[in-house]
Scaffold this active site. Structure first.
Site, PDB file in Angstrom:
ATOM      1  N   LEU A 446       1.115  -1.261   0.042  1.00 43.32           N
ATOM      2  CA  LEU A 446       0.143  -0.370  -0.351  1.00 43.32           C
ATOM      3  C   LEU A 446       1.038   1.563  -0.082  1.00 43.32           C
ATOM      4  CD1 LEU A 446      -2.737  -0.985   2.971  1.00 43.32           C
ATOM      5  CD2 LEU A 446      -3.168  -0.928   0.408  1.00 43.32           C
ATOM      6  N   GLY A 447       2.036   1.147   0.438  1.00 41.95           N
ATOM      7  CA  GLY A 447       2.964   2.113   0.999  1.00 41.95           C
ATOM      8  C   GLY A 447       3.875   2.296   0.965  1.00 41.95           C
ATOM      9  N   GLY A 448       4.189   3.161   1.981  1.00 37.95           N
ATOM     10  CA  GLY A 448       5.247   3.113   2.980  1.00 37.95           C
ATOM     11  C   GLY A 448       6.613   4.742   3.303  1.00 37.95           C
ATOM     12  N   GLY A 449       6.945   4.346   4.048  1.00 39.60           N
ATOM     13  CA  GLY A 449       7.419   5.793   4.988  1.00 39.60           C
ATOM     14  C   GLY A 449       8.940   5.850   5.779  1.00 39.60           C
ATOM     15  N   GLY A 452       8.962   2.364   8.205  1.00 44.79           N
ATOM     16  CA  GLY A 452       8.443   1.210   7.108  1.00 44.79           C
ATOM     17  C   GLY A 452       7.319   1.161   5.996  1.00 44.79           C
ATOM     18  N   LYS A 472       1.802  -3.120   9.147  1.00 42.30           N
ATOM     19  CA  LYS A 472       3.023  -2.477   8.350  1.00 42.30           C
ATOM     20  C   LYS A 472       4.821  -3.484   8.952  1.00 42.30           C
ATOM     21  CE  LYS A 472       3.496   1.771   9.896  1.00 42.30           C
ATOM     22  NZ  LYS A 472       3.689   2.342   7.693  1.00 42.30           N
ATOM     23  N   ASP A 577       5.154  13.198  13.589  1.00 45.09           N
ATOM     24  CA  ASP A 577       5.988  13.263  11.933  1.00 45.09           C
ATOM     25  C   ASP A 577       4.699  13.448  11.324  1.00 45.09           C
ATOM     26  OD1 ASP A 577       7.217  12.127   9.701  1.00 45.09           O
ATOM     27  OD2 ASP A 577       7.107  10.451   9.962  1.00 45.09           O
TER      28      ASP A 577
END
Length: 762
Positions: A446-449, A452, A472, A577
């Site tokens: 789905l995504g990352g940041g 993780g 996650k 964040d």
């Protein structure tokens, strides 16, 4: 204040004696001294000369001293009856570090380039393969990073007098003043700091990235301000030949199957320039098909991009012909067949782990020795199975059946307990196999940041519908001293926090091999950045643009979620964040703050690492850089920046043709002028409640004040957005003012117009 050099010189200050071509002796026994001829020299343990400044003092009666100035410049200075003069200084001989005041450029008279060169590795300061320098032709005001001084893989973009075109996030770095000078003698860049008390440096790392670092005294460490290229894997040949770069793994370089590190010792020190070498040599094209057991074979490599060093296109009727063409060419190391046949001769460079499943990359086949191709090596082995007798087979069958029944019953009991825990809302301790099964082996990313990568999954519930979840994978935890018990306790604390505007934590996993997973409710509308920034341009379809009503609802929801974290929990939780990527949207577009509590779980330094998500620096409060204690007002600042993006529908730190200024500065001015309508996303065509727009802009500009004491609390922010209290016009923050020379439009803390403070009445 200056310091006389007596024993040693720190290499990071711009003087690295090891670059003279000779390796110094052991650091503990080498020494720096002033020689009888007035030169600064480095000698090893047996007094052999390793390095010298090689200058002539010109006066036997002169006194020569070496000092390190507060600027970090190491100066060899001569003093005689006529005064003082500089014989040599380290800032004229740059290495891997660029300090304020030093010049990075090109001397047109001598043809000498003043550039930065990375170390070979973290243990060897000798010149490496990565270099940062100005355009030697002098035709453009920009600088480049090159590999082996031949391949340019990154450019800063032209200097426009304020920022480099290729580094738009410089708009957020009000602490630096860059200057470009070009005349008949040469062209060079230099930079200084707004606050001389701040310590900062720019370094070309051994991995080929340039990094701007600032020292934070309170933390006792350097923090990363920005880095280029943003993606480590965009550095040319960063992992060397026959290796794959993967920013999500640690270490980030790995050899292809059938290969091993050419120099394991150098790899451990961060030097991957030698890349990988074959486990076994190729037999080289004795047949055209490779069907014999002893012939070279091919191994399909999936999930990687195609090599960027040029391929050769040949005519082939299909995959088999393409394969044969590669086998017949002894220099061919790989092939791919899609619309045509592509062969790669020589070394394979710049292979990257592919994270975009929609990239449509062709299958890449790596040529290997028959001994390294699994299908061929296994065919050379004969496995003989013998049976002791029918009775033995029967006993084994009975034992297997009994084991199956026991496992099945245990699984049913676990599933029942698992289902009951989820239905009661209890936090569940998952097994790693549960998470892997739920996510289909982590197949749908789905995504990352910063913390993780996130994968979609489905939890099978006995007697009910599946529950959609987001799993996650926490990254970067291996370097943190946190045991399994401490991790579980911290996660259980996060799991007790429930609020309608916070993403719900369903469970966690702490694997035996150090895997750490968090299982959340799945948010079908994804993160705010996808809804807010996905459609661009005034002509975007109305259905693609987030309406003002939806944006205002999201702002209030996110503010309430933050307020609960800061005030509603037993312990104040500072998010650290806040950005659109960490505000998720459920099926009804209700905002839910995500990743709360992870700053404590992963370590706050992770939120300072700004390489993974471009633009994150634009949400950090000034106190992160100043090194003072970070409080809940840091989240207030970040929320203010998000509010401005909700109004404009674009990234604050992104430049556009229609607006050449930093948007938060434009917003602060327009709020004071009472002209907030021009700040609204043009895609909305004015369809918005202008009273809400004015309220949102005012509170956002109060949130981004430099002095945290002048920022509102999250409780006040919620009250303003809900219309419970009124708010005065805020002053223009000083940090935003430095982006313009128009002092008339600014507001400094000493001005009369800045005396008004936030106030409200019920």
């Amino acid at each position: 204040m200056v310091q006389e050099v007596r024993v040693a010189v720190h290499a990071g200050l711009g003087c690295e004696p090891g670059r003279a071509g000779l390796r110094p002796g052991h650091p503990a026994t080498s020494r720096v001294a002033i020689a009888a001829d007035g030169n600064l020299v480095l000698v090893n343990e047996v007094n052999d000369l390793v390095w010298s400044t090689n200058v002539t003092s010109g006066d036997d009666r002169a006194t020569v001293v070496a000092v390190i100035l507060d600027t970090g410049n190491l100066v060899l200075r001569r003093t005689n009856g006529h005064g003082e003069s500089v014989l040599w200084q380290s800032m004229d001989h740059l290495t891997d570090t660029w300090l304020p005041g030093a010049r990075l450029g090109f001397n047109k008279l001598t043809g000498e380039a003043q550039s930065l060169t990375a170390w070979i590795n973290s243990g060897d300061p000798s010149p490496g393969v990565f270099t940062l320098g100005i355009d030697p032709s002098g035709t453009s005001a920009q600088y480049f990073i090159t590999w082996n001084r031949t391949v340019t893989y990154w450019a800063s973009g032209e200097w426009n007098g304020e920022i480099f075109a290729g580094i738009p996030e410089m708009t957020a770095h009000y602490m630096y003043n860059f200057e470009f000078v070009s005349d008949a003698n040469g062209s060079y860049f230099s930079y200084s700091l707004q606050d001389p008390s701040i310590i900062s440096r720019l370094v070309v790392s051994v991995s080929g990235q340039i990094t701007q670092l600032t020292w934070v005294p309170s933390a006792g460490e350097w923090i990363l301000i920005w880095t280029e290229p943003h993606r480590l894997c965009d550095v040319h040949a960063v992992c060397g030949k026959f290796a794959v770069c993967d920013e999500k793994s640690q270490p980030f370089c790995s050899c292809l199957a059938g290969f091993r590190a050419a120099s394991p010792g150098d790899w451990d020190l961060g030097d991957h320039s030698l890349g990988c070498r074959r486990n076994n040599p190729l037999r080289c094209g004795t047949t055209a098909t490779g069907d014999k057991d002893d012939d070279d074979g091919f191994l399909l490599i999936t999930g990687v991009s195609m090599p960027k060093n040029g391929s050769i296109l040949v005519r082939a009727s299909g995959d088999r012909d393409c394969r044969s063409a590669c086998l017949m060419d002894c220099s061919c190391n790989a092939y791919a067949y899609s619309d045509g046949c592509a062969l790669w001769n020589g070394e394979l460079l710049n292979l990257q782990r592919q994270t975009d499943e929609s990239s449509g990359a062709s299958n890449l086949y790596i040529r290997l020795s028959a001994m390294d191709v699994p299908s061929k090596s296994s065919s050379k082995k004969t496995i003989t199975l013998s049976c002791a007798g029918a009775s033995a087979a029967l006993i084994i069958a009975i034992l297997l059946a009994m084991a199956f029944v026991v496992v099945r019953m245990s699984s049913r009991r676990r599933t029942k307990r698992f289902t009951q825990a989820l239905q009661r809302g209890n936090l569940v301790a998952f097994r790693y196999s549960d998470a892997r099964k739920a996510t289909n082996n982590f197949s749908e990313k789905l995504g990352g940041g910063s913390f993780g990568s996130v994968y979609k999954g489905n939890l099978a519930i006995a007697g009910g519908a599946d529950i959609a979840v987001a799993v996650k994978k926490l990254e970067g935890l291996r370097n943190i001293d946190m045991g399994d018990k401490q991790f579980r306790n911290e996660v259980r604390t996060i799991g007790t926090i429930h609020h309608v505007n916070l993403v719900r934590l369903r469970g966690f996993c702490s694997g035996r091999r150090g895997e750490r997973l968090l299982v959340y409710d799945y948010m079908p509308n994804g993160s705010l950045d996808k809804s807010l920034f996905s459609a661009s341009g005034a002509g975007a379809a109305a259905g693609d643009v987030l309406s003002w009503a939806a944006r205002y609802k999201i702002a209030i929801g996110a503010a309430r979620g933050l307020l609960y974290l800061l005030k509603g929990c037993r312990d104040c939780i500072i998010h650290c964040d806040i950005k659109p990527e960490n505000i998720l949207l459920d099926e009804s577009m209700t905002a839910k703050v995500a990743d709360f509590g992870l700053a404590k779980l992963v370590g706050r330094e992770s939120s300072r690492v700004l390489t993974t998500v471009r633009g994150t620096i634009g949400y950090l409060a000034p106190e992160w850089i100043a090194g003072v204690a970070v409080t809940s007002k840091a989240d207030v600042y970040s929320f203010g920046m998000v509010m401005l993006e909700l109004v404009s529908g674009r990234r604050n730190a992104r430049w556009s043709a229609s607006c050449s200024e930093y948007f938060p500065l434009v917003a602060a001015r327009k709020v004071r002028e009472g002209d907030v309508a021009v700040l609204l996303d043009e895609r909305l065509d004015g369809e918005a409640d202008m009273e809400e727009v004015d309220r949102a802009c005012r509170v956002a500009c109060w949130c981004v004040q430099d002095d945290e004491a002048r920022r509102p609390t999250m409780e006040q922010v919620v009250q303003v957005l809900e219309g419970v209290v009124a708010v005065d016009v805020p002053p223009v923050p000083v940090s935003l003012k430095v982006f313009t020379d128009d002092a008339a439009d600014s507001c400094f803390s000493g001005d009369d117009e800045c005396s008004s403070q936030m106030k409200g009445s019920s």
